[in-house]
Design a protein around this motif. Structure first.
Motif, PDB file in Angstrom:
ATOM      1  N   TYR A   1     -56.292 -17.319 -37.778  1.00 41.42           N
ATOM      2  CA  TYR A   1     -55.201 -18.063 -38.413  1.00 41.42           C
ATOM      3  C   TYR A   1     -54.998 -17.668 -39.871  1.00 41.42           C
ATOM      4  O   TYR A   1     -53.910 -17.845 -40.416  1.00 41.42           O
TER       5      TYR A   1
ATOM      6  N   ARG B   1     -47.163 -25.382 -40.176  1.00 40.90           N
ATOM      7  CA  ARG B   1     -47.067 -25.421 -38.705  1.00 40.90           C
ATOM      8  C   ARG B   1     -48.202 -24.616 -38.068  1.00 40.90           C
ATOM      9  O   ARG B   1     -48.794 -25.036 -37.057  1.00 40.90           O
ATOM     10  N   ILE B   2     -48.525 -23.458 -38.644  1.00 46.02           N
ATOM     11  CA  ILE B   2     -49.623 -22.636 -38.129  1.00 46.02           C
ATOM     12  C   ILE B   2     -50.939 -23.401 -38.208  1.00 46.02           C
ATOM     13  O   ILE B   2     -51.737 -23.415 -37.255  1.00 46.02           O
TER      14      ILE B   2
ATOM     15  N   ARG C   1     -58.577 -19.807 -29.898  1.00 45.40           N
ATOM     16  CA  ARG C   1     -59.473 -20.914 -29.588  1.00 45.40           C
ATOM     17  C   ARG C   1     -60.875 -20.674 -30.136  1.00 45.40           C
ATOM     18  O   ARG C   1     -61.538 -21.604 -30.612  1.00 45.40           O
TER      19      ARG C   1
ATOM     20  N   GLU D   1     -51.371 -26.621 -38.272  1.00 49.14           N
ATOM     21  CA  GLU D   1     -51.369 -27.730 -37.320  1.00 49.14           C
ATOM     22  C   GLU D   1     -51.687 -27.216 -35.920  1.00 49.14           C
ATOM     23  O   GLU D   1     -52.437 -27.860 -35.166  1.00 49.14           O
ATOM     24  N   THR D   2     -51.133 -26.074 -35.554  1.00 51.74           N
ATOM     25  CA  THR D   2     -51.462 -25.478 -34.259  1.00 51.74           C
ATOM     26  C   THR D   2     -52.946 -25.144 -34.194  1.00 51.74           C
ATOM     27  O   THR D   2     -53.591 -25.329 -33.148  1.00 51.74           O
TER      28      THR D   2
ATOM     29  N   SER E   1     -48.561 -21.043 -30.331  1.00 47.63           N
ATOM     30  CA  SER E   1     -48.951 -22.055 -29.360  1.00 47.63           C
ATOM     31  C   SER E   1     -49.442 -21.394 -28.076  1.00 47.63           C
ATOM     32  O   SER E   1     -49.072 -20.241 -27.781  1.00 47.63           O
TER      33      SER E   1
ATOM     34  N   ASP F   1     -44.845 -17.899 -33.168  1.00 45.13           N
ATOM     35  CA  ASP F   1     -45.210 -19.109 -32.443  1.00 45.13           C
ATOM     36  C   ASP F   1     -46.561 -18.810 -31.802  1.00 45.13           C
ATOM     37  O   ASP F   1     -46.666 -17.964 -30.910  1.00 45.13           O
TER      38      ASP F   1
ATOM     39  N   ARG G   1     -55.006 -28.109 -33.299  1.00 45.95           N
ATOM     40  CA  ARG G   1     -54.895 -28.517 -31.896  1.00 45.95           C
ATOM     41  C   ARG G   1     -55.566 -27.530 -30.948  1.00 45.95           C
ATOM     42  O   ARG G   1     -55.901 -27.907 -29.821  1.00 45.95           O
ATOM     43  N   THR G   2     -55.779 -26.288 -31.395  1.00 42.75           N
ATOM     44  CA  THR G   2     -56.192 -25.221 -30.491  1.00 42.75           C
ATOM     45  C   THR G   2     -57.662 -24.856 -30.587  1.00 42.75           C
ATOM     46  O   THR G   2     -58.297 -24.548 -29.565  1.00 42.75           O
TER      47      THR G   2
END
Length: 593
Positions: free
Chosen positions: A129, A164-165, A123, A167-168, A67, A65, A171-172
């Motif tokens: 990633y 999912r990775i 960030r 998508e994070t 996030s 995770d 957002r990040t």
């Protein structure tokens, strides 16, 4: 270089049987080891990629995770672990080996906490990633010793987590430097190729057939959108500041090296060593001048003339190179002679069986170095190791590709194989994986690893490898000068305001690198900090220890036993080496007079 573990084949039994264990079994040592086991177990639950990299396959079917909330919780876990270590384990009651293990564990926790408090790569560095997108699937399929079908089931579940990775990531990611975004794009494009073809080759399926087809197609779709996001949204808003600044550099370098040297001391010593090495290169280049340039006057005997002479001689050596298509095969062709020399000269015992594969670097791992050694993971040590080499990309111009091949000529490939494989990274990390101390196996020092690899380059030629070839020696000195200049570049790029033009002059004008190699190194220095200093600092530590021990032992010095004593202690901070190596040599009858 080695592919580093996150902050987080068998050596001949005769080598281990005469070596004492790296740790002791007294109560306090047992308490320390128990604390480390608890820490590892929880770390792996929180960050499954760390488990996979280190060879624990209990979590190969899931992904981290990443996030912001989960990463904050992981940071708090590290703080709590450090606090418990200070409360529950008493260093003064540990054995000498236990004291070393405690220092390694404590310093690793402190460094991990500081790095996570100070930097946010999720960030500011989209390359991070890529590890979860492709490496997370590649490693179980290439290194795990679990049955093939088990690995296939695990990666199938893990693949379902990849969107999912991504998508994070969307957002990040904030405003990372352009150089990191551009590399992330190239690596993501390489990941697309992996999921279209190489993945199926690894599991024995035909592309478009089998149970991996649908999840692979979904990942390709998600990656295609992610690449567009990087190009269309992140690049336009990207930042340009990649320097970490002097204050952070000094602190990070102290954690990275753990060698008792300040940033200023490293820079000053590297500057002095660069001058010395250049002078030595001039001597060998002068010997070769008349052979390569018969009837041509030697350039004037001053700094400018010496550099011109060295550069022109190196240019002639570089003319003997292969092609982009034969680069990996050419590297493989260097192995047998190197191995035979190591055995004949008793340099040290080689791993048996040999578990090294020499491969073309996967596209999704390119962009940071020309070659790396991805070692067998310490918790699954019978897995394979990979010596990966990246040929020049097909989209490069003919001139740029020729510059690359000129740099990685046939002589250079011999030095590169010594560094990455025999007796460099591969051999050293095989020894490390047999150290009884789990703390030392898992929490390895990059300064030790890189320093050993650079040390072996000159050592092998000093012992006679290459039959006294002057071109090979000059190429070795050039490769070593690169390690020295790495430390200068590292400091001046991040602590000062060194421009690309100044960096290129340092690399090309002073270190005799080709334009293509210099361009790659400038990009690498912008994408990382402090790691480039480990080569020089580590090599200096090994060379000084060797000189000291050899003088102490005189005629009783046995090079092979000395090397085995050095490697048998694990990949530890070099500050611990003098004490541990002398103690081990004394136990095997090779102590000082």
């Amino acid at each position: 270089m080695i592919r580093p573990y996150t902050t987080f084949a068998v050596i001949a039994l005769s080598l281990l049987s005469r070596a004492p264990a790296c740790g002791a079994d007294d109560a306090e040592d047992a308490r320390l080891n128990g604390a480390f086991d608890v820490y590892l177990k929880e770390s792996f639950r929180r960050e499954p990629m760390s488990a996979t990299r280190l060879g624990d396959h209990a979590y190969d079917d899931r992904l981290d995770d990443v996030s912001p909330e989960a990463r904050r919780a992981n940071l708090e876990f590290l703080r709590e672990t450090l606090e418990r270590l200070g409360r529950d384990v008493h260093p003064d009651q540990l054995s000498p080996a236990g004291k070393v293990d405690h220092d390694v564990f404590r310093r690793n926790l402190e460094a991990s906490i500081w790095l996570r408090e100070t930097f946010d790569p999720f960030r500011d560095d989209p390359r991070v990633y890529g590890d979860y997108v492709a490496e997370s699937v590649y490693l179980p399929l290439t290194q795990s010793t679990l049955p093939r079908e088990v690995n296939k089931r695990n990666v199938l579940k893990r693949m379902q987590e990849v969107p999912r990775i991504l998508e994070t990531a969307r957002r990040t990611i904030g405003r990372p430097p352009r150089v990191k975004v551009e590399t992330a794009v190239r690596q993501a494009e390489g990941a697309v190729s992996f999921y279209k073809a190489e993945l199926f080759q690894l599991v024995g399926d035909k592309p478009g057939e089998g149970e991996l087809t649908e999840p692979a197609a979904k990942i390709v779709e998600a990656l295609t959108k992610y690449i567009a996001f990087l190009k269309d949204e992140v690049l336009p808003r990207r930042g340009e500041e990649w320097r970490i600044g002097r204050e952070k550099f000094v602190k990070k370098l102290d954690y990275e090296l753990d060698a008792g040297l300040s940033a200023d001391e490293v820079l000053a010593e590297a500057e002095r060593e660069a001058t010395r090495v250049e002078s030595e290169m001039g001597v060998f280049a002068r010997h070769l001048w008349s052979e390569y340039f018969p009837g041509v006057a030697v350039p004037p005997d001053d700094e400018a003339g010496r550099r011109e002479m060295i550069r022109r001689v190196l240019g002639r050596i570089g003319d003997d190179h292969g092609t982009a298509e034969t680069l990996v095969a050419d590297a493989k062709g260097t192995v047998r002679a190197i191995q035979e020399f190591i055995r004949a000269k008793n340099i040290l015992g080689l791993p048996d069986p040999d578990q090294l594969r020499i491969i073309e670097m996967p596209e999704f791992m390119r962009g940071n170095s020309v070659a790396y050694l991805n070692p067998a993971p310490p918790l699954d040590a019978r897995g394979s190791s990979e010596y990966a080499i990246s040929p020049p990309p097909s989209e490069w111009s003919r001139e740029r590709a020729e510059s690359f091949l000129h740099e990685y000529n046939r002589a250079m490939l011999q030095i590169l194989t010594i560094h990455e494989a025999y007796p460099g990274h591969y051999v050293q990390l095989e020894y490390s994986n047999r150290c009884p101390s789990k703390i030392r196996r898992v929490l390895s020092s990059g300064t030790f690893a890189e320093g050993w690899a650079v040390y072996t380059e000159q050592m092998m030629l000093d012992q006679g490898f290459g039959g006294g070839s002057v071109p090979l020696r000059l190429q070795q000195l050039k490769f070593y000068l690169r390690a020295v200049v790495n430390a200068i570049l590292d400091n001046k790029m991040h602590c000062g305001g060194m421009t690309d033009a100044e960096a290129r002059e340092l690399l090309v004008g002073r270190a005799f690198q080709t334009d293509g190699e210099a361009e790659g190194k400038i990009i690498r220095s912008k994408q990382s900090s402090c790691q480039l200093s480990t080569y020089f600092v580590g090599r200096t530590a090994f060379s000084r220890l060797r000189r000291a021990v050899q003088r102490e032992q005189g005629d009783r010095f046995d090079l092979g036993r000395y090397h085995e004593a050095v490697l048998s202690e694990g990949t530890i901070p070099v500050k611990h080496l003098p004490q541990l190596v002398r103690a081990r040599l004394a136990e095997t009858g090779q102590g000082a007079r």
